[in-house]
Each structure stands twice: as structure tokens, then as C-alpha cells.
Design a protein around this motif. Structure first.
Motif, PDB file in Angstrom:
ATOM      1  N   UNK A 175      41.958 -37.424  33.875  1.00  0.00           N
ATOM      2  CA  UNK A 175      40.558 -36.918  33.894  1.00  0.00           C
ATOM      3  C   UNK A 175      39.548 -37.992  33.786  1.00  0.00           C
ATOM      4  N   UNK A 176      38.436 -37.652  32.947  1.00  0.00           N
ATOM      5  CA  UNK A 176      37.419 -38.444  33.085  1.00  0.00           C
ATOM      6  C   UNK A 176      37.734 -39.985  32.603  1.00  0.00           C
ATOM      7  N   UNK A 177      37.477 -40.893  33.220  1.00  0.00           N
ATOM      8  CA  UNK A 177      37.554 -42.361  32.943  1.00  0.00           C
ATOM      9  C   UNK A 177      36.382 -42.788  32.040  1.00  0.00           C
ATOM     10  N   UNK A 178      36.912 -43.189  30.705  1.00  0.00           N
ATOM     11  CA  UNK A 178      35.989 -43.445  29.765  1.00  0.00           C
ATOM     12  C   UNK A 178      35.721 -45.337  29.549  1.00  0.00           C
ATOM     13  N   UNK A 179      34.351 -45.917  29.930  1.00  0.00           N
ATOM     14  CA  UNK A 179      34.489 -47.243  29.832  1.00  0.00           C
ATOM     15  C   UNK A 179      33.183 -47.381  28.748  1.00  0.00           C
ATOM     16  N   UNK A 180      33.575 -48.413  28.031  1.00  0.00           N
ATOM     17  CA  UNK A 180      32.606 -49.139  27.158  1.00  0.00           C
ATOM     18  C   UNK A 180      31.935 -50.438  27.465  1.00  0.00           C
ATOM     19  N   UNK A 181      30.900 -50.543  27.478  1.00  0.00           N
ATOM     20  CA  UNK A 181      30.314 -51.611  27.932  1.00  0.00           C
ATOM     21  C   UNK A 181      29.585 -52.483  26.767  1.00  0.00           C
ATOM     22  N   UNK A 182      29.847 -53.679  26.363  1.00  0.00           N
ATOM     23  CA  UNK A 182      29.076 -54.237  24.974  1.00  0.00           C
ATOM     24  C   UNK A 182      28.325 -55.399  25.564  1.00  0.00           C
ATOM     25  N   UNK A 183      26.982 -55.651  24.896  1.00  0.00           N
ATOM     26  CA  UNK A 183      26.286 -56.877  25.179  1.00  0.00           C
ATOM     27  C   UNK A 183      25.342 -57.059  23.866  1.00  0.00           C
ATOM     28  N   UNK A 184      24.910 -58.298  23.849  1.00  0.00           N
ATOM     29  CA  UNK A 184      24.189 -58.601  22.643  1.00  0.00           C
ATOM     30  C   UNK A 184      22.749 -58.130  22.721  1.00  0.00           C
ATOM     31  N   UNK A 185      21.797 -58.713  22.230  1.00  0.00           N
ATOM     32  CA  UNK A 185      20.419 -58.337  21.801  1.00  0.00           C
ATOM     33  C   UNK A 185      19.792 -58.408  23.273  1.00  0.00           C
ATOM     34  N   UNK A 186      18.884 -57.669  23.523  1.00  0.00           N
ATOM     35  CA  UNK A 186      18.249 -57.369  24.856  1.00  0.00           C
ATOM     36  C   UNK A 186      16.790 -57.858  24.450  1.00  0.00           C
ATOM     37  N   UNK A 187      16.172 -58.605  25.305  1.00  0.00           N
ATOM     38  CA  UNK A 187      14.858 -59.496  25.189  1.00  0.00           C
ATOM     39  C   UNK A 187      13.914 -58.412  25.516  1.00  0.00           C
ATOM     40  N   UNK A 188      13.053 -58.097  24.823  1.00  0.00           N
ATOM     41  CA  UNK A 188      11.726 -57.410  24.893  1.00  0.00           C
ATOM     42  C   UNK A 188      12.113 -55.954  25.147  1.00  0.00           C
TER      43      UNK A 188
ATOM     44  N   UNK B  42      33.756 -31.018  31.840  1.00  0.00           N
ATOM     45  CA  UNK B  42      32.994 -30.693  33.014  1.00  0.00           C
ATOM     46  C   UNK B  42      33.729 -31.372  34.163  1.00  0.00           C
ATOM     47  N   UNK B  43      34.759 -32.375  34.058  1.00  0.00           N
ATOM     48  CA  UNK B  43      35.329 -33.149  34.765  1.00  0.00           C
ATOM     49  C   UNK B  43      34.572 -34.080  35.498  1.00  0.00           C
ATOM     50  N   UNK B  44      33.671 -34.980  34.870  1.00  0.00           N
ATOM     51  CA  UNK B  44      32.855 -35.942  35.080  1.00  0.00           C
ATOM     52  C   UNK B  44      33.762 -37.046  35.478  1.00  0.00           C
ATOM     53  N   UNK B  45      33.650 -37.735  36.481  1.00  0.00           N
ATOM     54  CA  UNK B  45      34.237 -38.851  36.945  1.00  0.00           C
ATOM     55  C   UNK B  45      34.400 -39.853  36.052  1.00  0.00           C
ATOM     56  N   UNK B  46      33.146 -40.594  35.490  1.00  0.00           N
ATOM     57  CA  UNK B  46      33.041 -41.846  34.672  1.00  0.00           C
ATOM     58  C   UNK B  46      32.103 -41.414  33.830  1.00  0.00           C
TER      59      UNK B  46
ATOM     60  N   UNK C  21      25.571 -31.684  37.972  1.00  0.00           N
ATOM     61  CA  UNK C  21      26.926 -32.081  38.512  1.00  0.00           C
ATOM     62  C   UNK C  21      27.095 -33.342  38.741  1.00  0.00           C
ATOM     63  N   UNK C  22      26.890 -34.359  37.729  1.00  0.00           N
ATOM     64  CA  UNK C  22      27.100 -35.642  37.848  1.00  0.00           C
ATOM     65  C   UNK C  22      28.171 -36.295  38.232  1.00  0.00           C
ATOM     66  N   UNK C  23      28.573 -37.382  38.828  1.00  0.00           N
ATOM     67  CA  UNK C  23      29.916 -38.005  38.944  1.00  0.00           C
ATOM     68  C   UNK C  23      29.928 -39.170  38.097  1.00  0.00           C
ATOM     69  N   UNK C  24      28.575 -39.509  37.346  1.00  0.00           N
ATOM     70  CA  UNK C  24      28.829 -40.700  36.389  1.00  0.00           C
ATOM     71  C   UNK C  24      27.975 -40.238  35.406  1.00  0.00           C
ATOM     72  N   UNK C  25      28.170 -40.576  33.930  1.00  0.00           N
ATOM     73  CA  UNK C  25      27.375 -40.276  33.039  1.00  0.00           C
ATOM     74  C   UNK C  25      27.078 -41.643  32.259  1.00  0.00           C
TER      75      UNK C  25
END
Length: 637
Positions: free
Chosen positions: A440-453, A401-405, A360-364
Motif C-alpha cells: 500500500x502506501x509508500x512511506x518516505x522520510x527526509x532528513x535535513x539540517x537547519x534551514x536558513x531564514x 485512504x490508499x494514498x500513494x506516497x 483525493x491526493x496521490x502524495x501527502x
């Protein structure tokens, strides 16, 4: 019997300290009065004990206790303890004056004694504490082993604190400081001399017979660290560094621990400082679900959520060993939280529906994805199935499922895709955009570059190649990439999620791109070897799907500033939701038949900006365009 014995033995030192302090109070009070009245022709008689002396001891002792003078240990007495003693003496004088005024209107109490009392008492209380600490520091048990002679680079606050810590250990002997500040030349810090400049470390290390170098410059930028590391390498001695306060607070280093210089310490970008107050306000007491929870990003994201207030964390992971490892680590470090491990493919509707019912998460946070560019060029079906269709399945289940984010973890390769990875991640973004609904659900996209290690990234590959004696393989001498650390990437995810905008795409102003050639050279030097001499660098040419330079911003996505100075919000490009929905159904059918030709065709139709690098010539101005950031004025407009 042993319990009472231990309690009695532990109280003995405190009783001795209290007795010492009260004895000093009696000595100061009686001694100052004796000195004052001894110069008088007919001094009054003064008893060693009287009701007045008892009132003085009671008032001063009560103040000592209330101020907390006995919570500290003489072994670690320092300047804050002296300040605490001064407050206790000053407040004690006030209590004594009040008590004696009520008792006998300060009869026979000298005003000179009242002025001198707190100053003399402070000296008699503080001096024994500092002398005891100095004696303990100089008599630490070395276990019969010879001390390691250490040369410290940096004579600032970190260096001074390091000397005190090293003396406590006893097995290390600081022999000198090196610092470029000319005003410090010839001075001493904690009794240790400043011998010269940092660039002279090789010569001074030989003269002082040093066996270890310690870099005590936690606030130094990347350029300064690179110069210091080069100087240390010339000496041929092993070197360590004092960790940054940020690393200690985030649990990546222990207080007082010396760590090896890491590649992120040498890269030319400043880490992003998150707004922890906003993150905790959004995340606090929430139930969260993380897909791909056993991966590099997923596991660190779980740790960040646990550290900053989540009450329940559900881990969805396909690899059983990764799931076991991630859960065990969380339970060890954060035992008070609730964890729900779910083994399975998040692209399976039954798995994600079950996980959502349990949590029953509020964020996924959707971190599950394939990300290896060259491999995915020949594995279109799996790239589409995992990066596009699984994302669609999870996002749709969250909305139902009505997840918030719902947070999609994307990549800078989706901005102007030139490979299958970028195209599938761009289509995943479009699929979430097609599902977005303000109600309903708030859709958020996060972009970033290469991740070290991160798993499968270039840093572990280079490290393994260096361990095997080389060569280190770099695709092209001119290739550049944007880099960030794993914790920094996860903090960006949480920060963007906390901002609260509906249907948003966030990207990080990641500074300047890093040439992969420079990264390889720095890693070779960190291993104590010289590039080109001890370890060679081989240029193998760009692999299928790889760009020479990556793009962070798209011309059609208008960027504006957010509450965080390093995070920009992009306006999503317009899409036709019906066409995207229909295209995803075609991809699902083609995936079921393993029809890679249809999958490639539909992928190009749905992502028209996708131009496979193997089928296009680089634009003349491409290099200048892709490394440019929007101006500050443009970001604010």
C-alpha cells in the motif's frame, strides 16, 4: 476606431523596416552589377526595374519573412540578429539563383556578384541596426536626474551584460571594472575600462567618485564572495550583486534585478542541483496535500509543487493568517491550479479525513511540527502530541485512504537524539516505519539540517538583534550547525519522493558544518558594520537540549548512494512494530491526561538512544564523530 488606429500605428515601423531591407536588396543587386559591368568596354544596358529585379526582391523578401527577421526589434539588435541576417542573405542567394535559373538560365547574372551579394547585403542590413541601437543607448531619457556612478566587480560575461542593461536604464553610469585577471588589466569591456584588482576597490572607488558597487560574479564560490564582500565593506559604499541564474530560474530574483548579498551567498557549501526531469515526471498532474502549509517549509513546498506540475494542492494549516497568506500567494503566482484550503489541526482525525476526501491526493507531505529545541524541553506534552501523535494520525489516515506516497519531513536531530525535539521526530519516523506495508502506501522520510531564514531560526533572530544595535547572542564559540536554504530543502523533499523506494530514509550530504559564530560575524558585516566594534557578540552558553555539534549519520543505518549524487539513502533501523504501536497508545492516553512524567518515561522507553543532554557527559570523541561523513567507498558499499 482606436483599435484600428493602434494596429495601424504599430505596423508603421515594421513596414519601414521591410521597405529599408528591400531597398538594400535592390541597391546591392543593381550596384554590384553596375560595378561589375562598368569595367567592360561595351557594358550591357541595365534597367532600374525589370522582371529579373522583381524576382530577386520577391525571393529575398520571402526568405527574410520565413527566417523571422522581422520578429526582432532594432532597439535590441545584437550578435544573434547578425547571425540571423547572415542566414537570411545566404538562403536568399540560393532562392534567387533557383528563381533566375528557372526564369532565364541566369542570363547576364555575374558570378562575381553572386559571391559578393550575401556579404555586402549583410553589412548594409546589420550596420543600420547596430548603429540605431548604439544611438538609442546613448540617448536614453534620464528624466533630468544625474546618473549614479557605478563600479562593477567582475569583468566577465555577467559584467558585460550588466553594462548593457545599465545603459538602457539611463540613470546609472558604469565608470569602471575591477577584476583580478591580469590579462584584462588596461582593456575595455563595452567601452568601460578595467581599472584594477578587486582588493583595490576602496581606493579606486574614491578616485572614480563611484556611489555604488555591483558584484558581477554569479559563479563565485563562498570563499571568493567573502573576500569580495570584505573589500566592498572597506570602501564604505553600498553594494549589490547580480543574482545567480539559479535564483532567476526559480523565481527568487527577476532578470536584470540587483539584489543584496544574502547570508547563503557567503556560506561555505554548494547548493544541491535537483534532477528536475525526474521530479516533474513523478509530480506532473498529481494532486498533493501539504500539512503545515503556512509554515516556512510547507509554503515553499507548495510553491515548488505548483511550479513543477502539480494540478491540485490542498493546504492544511492550523493558523488562519498563515493559511490565508499561503493560499493568496499561490493563487497570485499560479492562478491556473486548483487549491483546497483546510483550516484545522492535522492531528484531529476528522480534519485529516475530511482533507483527504476533498483532495483525493496521490502524495501527502507532512510538514506540520514543532521545532524549537529549548521550548520543547519544557513542553513535552505538546511536542509528543504534535510531532508524534499527529504524525501517526496523518500517516494512518493516508494508509487507510490508499494514498500513494506519504513523506515525513524529519530533522538531523532525530539521528542521535539528545533533546525532546529529536526524540519525538525519531519516534515519528518509527511510527511511520511500523505502518509501512509493501502493498500500500509508500512511506518516505527526509532528513535535513537547519534551514536558513525559516520562522524561529537563528538568522531572523540575528537580523533583529543587529537592527536593534546588538549584542548578537551566540550560545557557544564552538557550536556548529549544518545549513541549507528553504528552496533547497523543499527540492530535496521532492527529489527524494521521486526516487521511488519503499520505506526509505533520505538525508542530504550537506558539506561542512558552519560555526554559528562565523554566521553571526558574516551577518553583522552584511549589515555594513564590524563585529566587535559596531556590534558585539555575546556568548550565553548552550540552552537546554542543545548539542555543541549535530549528527547527520547513524552508525546502524547503512548508507548508500542514490540516483542523485548529493542524496544518500539510509537503511531503517530494525524496530518492533507491536511495541511501537503499544507505546503510541500509552502516549495518547498520557497526553489526554497531560501527564508529562509518563510521557517522558514512555518516550525514553520507545527511543532508547534518546539521552537528554542535561543528564549525560559528552563523550571524549563526540566532536570528531558527529562532524564526520561516511567515506565515498562506504556510501557505495
Amino acid at each position: 476606431m482606436s483599435k484600428w488606429g493602434d494596429r495601424w500605428s504599430s505596423s508603421v515601423p515594421r513596414v519601414a523596416v521591410v521597405t529599408h531591407d528591400l531597398a538594400m536588396v535592390w541597391l546591392v543587386w543593381e550596384g554590384l552589377h553596375w560595378l561589375r559591368y562598368s569595367v567592360m568596354p561595351n557594358p550591357p544596358e541595365m534597367a532600374l526595374w525589370s522582371t529579373e529585379v522583381v524576382l530577386v526582391l520577391a525571393a529575398q523578401g520571402l526568405v527574410f519573412w520565413q527566417v523571422g527577421l522581422y520578429r526582432g526589434l532594432w532597439r535590441f539588435a545584437s550578435v544573434p540578429d547578425l547571425w540571423n541576417i547572415f542566414k537570411a542573405c545566404a538562403l536568399g542567394l540560393f532562392a534567387i539563383v533557383l528563381g533566375l535559373f528557372l526564369y532565364n538560365r541566369l542570363d547576364l547574372v555575374s558570378r562575381t556578384v553572386l559571391v559578393l551579394y550575401p556579404l555586402v547585403l549583410m553589412g548594409l542590413l546589420g550596420a543600420p541596426r547596430l548603429l540605431y541601437r548604439a544611438w538609442k543607448d546613448s540617448h536614453v531619457d534620464r528624466g533630468g536626474q544625474a546618473s549614479v556612478r557605478i563600479l562593477i566587480l567582475g569583468a566577465g560575461h555577467a559584467g558585460e551584460a550588466l553594462v548593457r542593461d545599465l545603459r538602457r536604464f539611463g540613470s546609472y553610469q558604469p565608470v569602471g571594472f575591477l577584476d583580478d585577471a591580469s590579462r584584462l588589466r588596461g582593456t575595455k569591456v563595452q567601452g568601460v575600462p578595467v581599472l584594477g584588482r578587486v582588493e583595490d576597490v576602496a581606493e579606486i572607488a574614491r578616485e572614480t567618485a563611484a556611489r555604488l558597487l555591483v558584484i558581477a560574479m554569479p559563479s563565485a564560490d563562498a570563499d571568493a564572495m567573502q573576500r569580495v564582500v570584505v573589500a566592498c565593506e572597506r570602501s564604505g559604499l553600498p553594494f549589490r550583486m547580480v543574482p545567480r541564474l539559479r535564483d532567476v530560474l526559480e523565481g527568487r530574483s527577476l532578470p536584470g534585478e540587483l539584489k543584496e548579498v544574502a547570508i547563503e551567498d557567503l556560506l561555505g557549501r554548494q547548493p544541491v542541483l535537483p534532477d528536475w526531469k525526474a521530479i516533474r515526471a513523478w509530480l506532473g498532474a498529481r494532486s498533493v496535500l501539504v500539512t503545515g502549509a503556512g509554515g516556512s517549509i510547507g509554503s515553499e513546498l507548495c510553491r515548488q509543487c505548483a511550479r513543477h506540475g502539480a494540478r491540485r494542492i490542498t493546504l492544511v494549516e492550523l493558523d488562519e493568517l498563515s493559511l490565508i497568506t499561503a493560499e493568496a500567494t499561490l493563487r497570485r503566482d499560479f492562478p491556473d491550479l486548483e487549491y483546497i484550503p483546510v483550516l484545522g489541526d492535522c492531528g484531529d482525525p476528522a480534519v485529516i479525513d475530511y482533507a483527504l476526501r476533498q483532495a483525493v491526493p496521490e502524495a501527502v507531505f507532512h510538514a506540520a511540527a514543532y521545532k524549537q529545541v529549548p521550548l520543547l524541553e519544557t513542553q513535552v506534552r505538546e511536542a509528543v502530541r504534535n510531532n508524534v501523535l499527529a504524525t501517526r494520525t496523518v500517516a494512518h489516515a493516508c494508509r487507510e485512504a490508499g494514498v500513494g506516497t506519504f513523506v515525513l519531513i524529519s530533522t538531523d536531530k532525530a539521528v542521535d537524539p539528545g533533546n525532546v525535539l529529536g526524540a519525538t521526530k525519531r519516534l515519528a519516523e518509527m511510527g511511520c516505519q511500523a505502518l509501512a506495508d509493501q502493498r500500500c502506501t509508500r512511506f518516505v522520510t527526509v532528513r535535513f539540517g537547519n534551514v536558513l531564514d525559516s520562522a524561529g531560526s537563528v538568522v531572523p533572530l540575528f537580523r533583529e538583534q543587529i537592527r536593534n544595535g546588538g549584542p548578537v547572542t551566540v550560545t557557544d564559540p564552538e557550536v556548529t550547525r549544518y545549513f541549507m536554504t528553504i528552496p533547497e530543502a523543499c527540492q530535496l523533499i521532492l527529489q527524494a519522493s521521486a526516487i521511488g523506494t519503499h520505506e526509505a530514509i533520505y538525508t542530504l550530504d550537506m558539506g561542512e558544518p558552519v560555526p554559528i559564530r562565523v554566521l553571526a560575524e558574516q551577518m553583522i558585516r552584511l549589515a555594513g558594520k564590524q563585529p566587535g566594534r559596531d556590534i558585539s557578540i555575546a556568548y550565553t552558553g548552550l540552552r537546554p537540549g542543545e548539542k555543541l555539534h549535530e549528527t547527520l549519520f547513524h552508525a546502524d543505518e547503512r548508507y548508500r548512494a542514490t540516483a542523485h549524487p548529493k542524496i544518500l539513502q539510509a537503511e531503517p533501523r530494525a524496530i518492533q512494530a507491536e511495541l511501537v504501536q503499544a507505546g503510541l497508545e500509552k502516549l495518547r492516553e498520557a497526553s489526554g491526561r497531560y501527564d508529562c512524567e509518563i510521557l517522558s518515561m514512555v518516550l525514553r522507553e520507545l527511543v532508547p538512544e534518546f539521552q537528554p543532554i542535561a543528564h549525560r557527559a559528552p563523550a571524549p570523541a563526540e566532536r570528531a564523530i558527529v562532524v564526520a561523513f561516511p567515506s565515498r567507498a562506504a556510501r557505495k558499499s
